[in-house]
Design a protein around this motif. Structure first.
Motif, PDB file in Angstrom:
ATOM      1  N   ALA A   1      62.874  50.224 -53.757  1.00  0.00           N
ATOM      2  CA  ALA A   1      61.492  50.684 -53.558  1.00  0.00           C
ATOM      3  C   ALA A   1      60.870  50.080 -52.306  1.00  0.00           C
ATOM      4  O   ALA A   1      59.656  49.871 -52.242  1.00  0.00           O
ATOM      5  N   ASN A   2      61.677  49.803 -51.299  1.00  0.00           N
ATOM      6  CA  ASN A   2      61.154  49.211 -50.065  1.00  0.00           C
ATOM      7  C   ASN A   2      60.810  50.296 -49.052  1.00  0.00           C
ATOM      8  O   ASN A   2      61.481  51.321 -48.976  1.00  0.00           O
ATOM      9  N   ALA A   3      59.781  50.037 -48.273  1.00  0.00           N
ATOM     10  CA  ALA A   3      59.401  50.979 -47.222  1.00  0.00           C
ATOM     11  C   ALA A   3      60.487  51.023 -46.154  1.00  0.00           C
ATOM     12  O   ALA A   3      61.059  49.992 -45.788  1.00  0.00           O
ATOM     13  N   LYS A   4      60.766  52.226 -45.682  1.00  0.00           N
ATOM     14  CA  LYS A   4      61.738  52.389 -44.605  1.00  0.00           C
ATOM     15  C   LYS A   4      61.059  53.115 -43.458  1.00  0.00           C
ATOM     16  O   LYS A   4      60.464  54.182 -43.651  1.00  0.00           O
ATOM     17  N   TYR A   5      61.154  52.559 -42.273  1.00  0.00           N
ATOM     18  CA  TYR A   5      60.526  53.169 -41.105  1.00  0.00           C
ATOM     19  C   TYR A   5      61.587  53.883 -40.282  1.00  0.00           C
ATOM     20  O   TYR A   5      62.729  53.440 -40.207  1.00  0.00           O
TER      21      TYR A   5
ATOM     22  N   TYR B   1      68.927  59.438 -56.681  1.00  0.00           N
ATOM     23  CA  TYR B   1      67.932  58.482 -57.158  1.00  0.00           C
ATOM     24  C   TYR B   1      68.268  57.995 -58.567  1.00  0.00           C
ATOM     25  O   TYR B   1      68.993  58.631 -59.326  1.00  0.00           O
ATOM     26  N   ALA B   2      67.716  56.843 -58.935  1.00  0.00           N
ATOM     27  CA  ALA B   2      67.896  56.297 -60.278  1.00  0.00           C
ATOM     28  C   ALA B   2      66.587  56.311 -61.051  1.00  0.00           C
ATOM     29  O   ALA B   2      66.541  56.728 -62.197  1.00  0.00           O
ATOM     30  N   ALA B   3      65.534  55.853 -60.413  1.00  0.00           N
ATOM     31  CA  ALA B   3      64.285  55.705 -61.156  1.00  0.00           C
ATOM     32  C   ALA B   3      63.066  56.146 -60.358  1.00  0.00           C
ATOM     33  O   ALA B   3      61.938  55.939 -60.793  1.00  0.00           O
ATOM     34  N   ALA B   4      63.280  56.743 -59.194  1.00  0.00           N
ATOM     35  CA  ALA B   4      62.135  57.108 -58.357  1.00  0.00           C
ATOM     36  C   ALA B   4      61.249  58.128 -59.074  1.00  0.00           C
ATOM     37  O   ALA B   4      61.736  59.017 -59.760  1.00  0.00           O
ATOM     38  N   THR B   5      59.968  57.970 -58.904  1.00  0.00           N
ATOM     39  CA  THR B   5      59.027  58.922 -59.497  1.00  0.00           C
ATOM     40  C   THR B   5      58.515  59.902 -58.465  1.00  0.00           C
ATOM     41  O   THR B   5      57.980  60.942 -58.811  1.00  0.00           O
TER      42      THR B   5
ATOM     43  N   GLN C   1      45.460  55.692 -46.006  1.00  0.00           N
ATOM     44  CA  GLN C   1      46.652  55.433 -46.812  1.00  0.00           C
ATOM     45  C   GLN C   1      47.871  55.332 -45.893  1.00  0.00           C
ATOM     46  O   GLN C   1      47.974  56.048 -44.909  1.00  0.00           O
ATOM     47  N   ALA C   2      48.801  54.448 -46.262  1.00  0.00           N
ATOM     48  CA  ALA C   2      50.010  54.329 -45.465  1.00  0.00           C
ATOM     49  C   ALA C   2      50.880  55.571 -45.617  1.00  0.00           C
ATOM     50  O   ALA C   2      51.558  55.991 -44.698  1.00  0.00           O
ATOM     51  N   TYR C   3      50.866  56.186 -46.792  1.00  0.00           N
ATOM     52  CA  TYR C   3      51.697  57.359 -47.061  1.00  0.00           C
ATOM     53  C   TYR C   3      50.800  58.461 -47.584  1.00  0.00           C
ATOM     54  O   TYR C   3      50.245  58.358 -48.665  1.00  0.00           O
ATOM     55  N   GLN C   4      50.659  59.511 -46.800  1.00  0.00           N
ATOM     56  CA  GLN C   4      49.698  60.523 -47.252  1.00  0.00           C
ATOM     57  C   GLN C   4      50.364  61.751 -47.835  1.00  0.00           C
ATOM     58  O   GLN C   4      49.704  62.627 -48.347  1.00  0.00           O
ATOM     59  N   ILE C   5      51.709  61.821 -47.772  1.00  0.00           N
ATOM     60  CA  ILE C   5      52.400  62.996 -48.297  1.00  0.00           C
ATOM     61  C   ILE C   5      53.248  62.564 -49.490  1.00  0.00           C
ATOM     62  O   ILE C   5      54.052  61.635 -49.389  1.00  0.00           O
ATOM     63  N   HIS C   6      53.069  63.221 -50.614  1.00  0.00           N
ATOM     64  CA  HIS C   6      53.746  62.842 -51.851  1.00  0.00           C
ATOM     65  C   HIS C   6      54.573  64.026 -52.346  1.00  0.00           C
ATOM     66  O   HIS C   6      54.045  65.116 -52.547  1.00  0.00           O
ATOM     67  N   LEU C   7      55.866  63.783 -52.567  1.00  0.00           N
ATOM     68  CA  LEU C   7      56.792  64.857 -52.947  1.00  0.00           C
ATOM     69  C   LEU C   7      57.666  64.402 -54.109  1.00  0.00           C
ATOM     70  O   LEU C   7      57.823  63.208 -54.344  1.00  0.00           O
ATOM     71  N   PRO C   8      58.292  65.360 -54.816  1.00  0.00           N
ATOM     72  CA  PRO C   8      59.165  64.969 -55.927  1.00  0.00           C
ATOM     73  C   PRO C   8      60.473  64.366 -55.415  1.00  0.00           C
ATOM     74  O   PRO C   8      60.945  64.722 -54.333  1.00  0.00           O
TER      75      PRO C   8
ATOM     76  N   ALA D   1      67.705  51.927 -56.850  1.00  0.00           N
ATOM     77  CA  ALA D   1      68.974  52.057 -56.127  1.00  0.00           C
ATOM     78  C   ALA D   1      68.717  52.363 -54.650  1.00  0.00           C
ATOM     79  O   ALA D   1      67.625  52.777 -54.265  1.00  0.00           O
ATOM     80  N   ASN D   2      69.737  52.166 -53.841  1.00  0.00           N
ATOM     81  CA  ASN D   2      69.667  52.595 -52.448  1.00  0.00           C
ATOM     82  C   ASN D   2      69.853  54.108 -52.400  1.00  0.00           C
ATOM     83  O   ASN D   2      70.713  54.648 -53.082  1.00  0.00           O
TER      84      ASN D   2
END
Lengths: 166, 165
Positions: free
Chosen positions: A34-38, A61-65, A98-105, A137-138
């Motif tokens: 769950a780390n930010a990646k630039y 993915y394993a647990a991403a929402t 907000q640092a992240y303004q776009i939210h997707l599944p 997970a990665n």
């Protein structure tokens, strides 16, 4: 007919085919839990370009929402300290600040287009940040944008069909 | 009006309908459980210059992991990564630059169609379409479809009035 001196908004009113080639640029983004990646795209867009589509995919993915991400104009890889202040592409999405303004599944590939958005890159490239909240997970991801340049000349008959466009 | 002497960029500024027939080429891929790498080639060569309208992936069987692919133009089917390196790449700009040349990451974890609609003029050299698929863990199975048209060589007089000269 030379239209290179037309205003940008007038040139945006031309038919889509006048924009010529549309091509994808983008890149691979590997997120770690769950780390930010630039990220920063290796290929530069034209100085003024049109954004026609944005593609975001995430797999394994394993647990991403959800996917949280942002696209911005920058000259190098963004960092946590400047991601909020860089000029946003598609800044009409989400809440300012907000640092992240776009939210997707997660675990899907999503097209945000079709669109036809004028972007003045001002010698910048395209970068951004991505995070998978709750992920354990990665993951491997692809982010890409479909772009074109702006028309500089068009057939005369196209212009005669846009009376007073200037 | 004959526009066969126009350069590729000028032809790409003609209206869509002048590009005429759009052809879809499908390449079926089927890997063994990964890690596995396979190479494929189209039946027919492409025209010298094409406009790419779409690259799509239709999965038929999905695993729980991920794959990488490359797609390009070449005379014969590659039998190694080194041979695939010699293909003219079709979509190199969205690859993973950790690889040289870059590979495009593909999630094969779900039954999900990936589409890259575009309008990109390319020189194929009259070669065939080739692709490389590398699956990391499970079987990858499906079909890649590339939709292209030839570039216009003749147009009605009215669009031919541009670009002047």
């Amino acid at each position: 007919m030379d239209i290179s001196r037309w205003s940008l908004s007038s040139r945006m009113e031309l038919p889509d085919w006048c924009f010529g080639q549309k091509w994808w640029i983008g890149g691979y983004v590997a997120t770690t839990a769950a780390n930010a990646k630039y990220f920063y795209f290796s290929d530069l867009p034209p100085d003024i370009f049109v954004l026609w589509d944005v593609f975001v995919s995430q797999g394994g993915y394993a647990a991403a929402t959800k996917i949280d991400f942002t696209l911005c104009l920058c000259k190098e890889l963004p960092v946590a300290g400047n991601i909020k202040i860089l000029t946003r592409i598609m800044r009409q999405f989400g809440t300012p600040g907000q640092a992240y303004q776009i939210h997707l599944p997660p675990n899907t590939g999503t097209h945000l287009g079709p669109m036809k958005v004028l972007v003045e890159a001002q010698n910048n490239g395209i970068g951004g940040a991505m995070i998978l909240p709750s992920e354990t997970a990665n993951c491997e991801n692809t982010i890409a944008v479909l772009i074109s340049a702006l028309p500089k000349e068009v057939p005369d008959w196209v212009v005669s069909g846009l009376a007073g466009v200037r | 009006m004959d526009v066969s002497g126009w350069n590729l960029a000028s032809k790409m500024k003609l209206p869509d309908h002048l590009f005429g027939n759009r052809v879809s080429i499908g390449i079926s891929i089927f890997t063994a459980p990964g890690p596995d790498m396979k190479w494929y080639i189209s039946r027919d060569p492409l025209p010298n210059q094409v406009c790419i309208w779409d690259v799509a992936w239709y999965p038929r069987q999905v695993g729980d992991f991920n794959s990488y692919f490359r797609i390009g133009y070449r005379a014969a089917v590659p039998t190694s990564e080194a041979e695939m390196d010699t293909a003219v790449p079709l979509m190199p700009q969205i690859g993973n630059y950790a690889y040289t040349p870059p590979r495009i990451y593909l999630s094969t974890a779900s039954y999900e169609v990936w589409r890259f609609l575009s309008r990109e003029g390319q020189n194929t050299g009259g070669l065939k379409l080739v692709m490389e698929i590398y699956t990391l863990a499970n079987i990858s199975r499906g079909i890649f479809v590339v939709t292209y048209s030839e570039l216009p060589t003749k147009v009605p007089g009215w669009p031919g009035a541009w670009p002047a000269g």
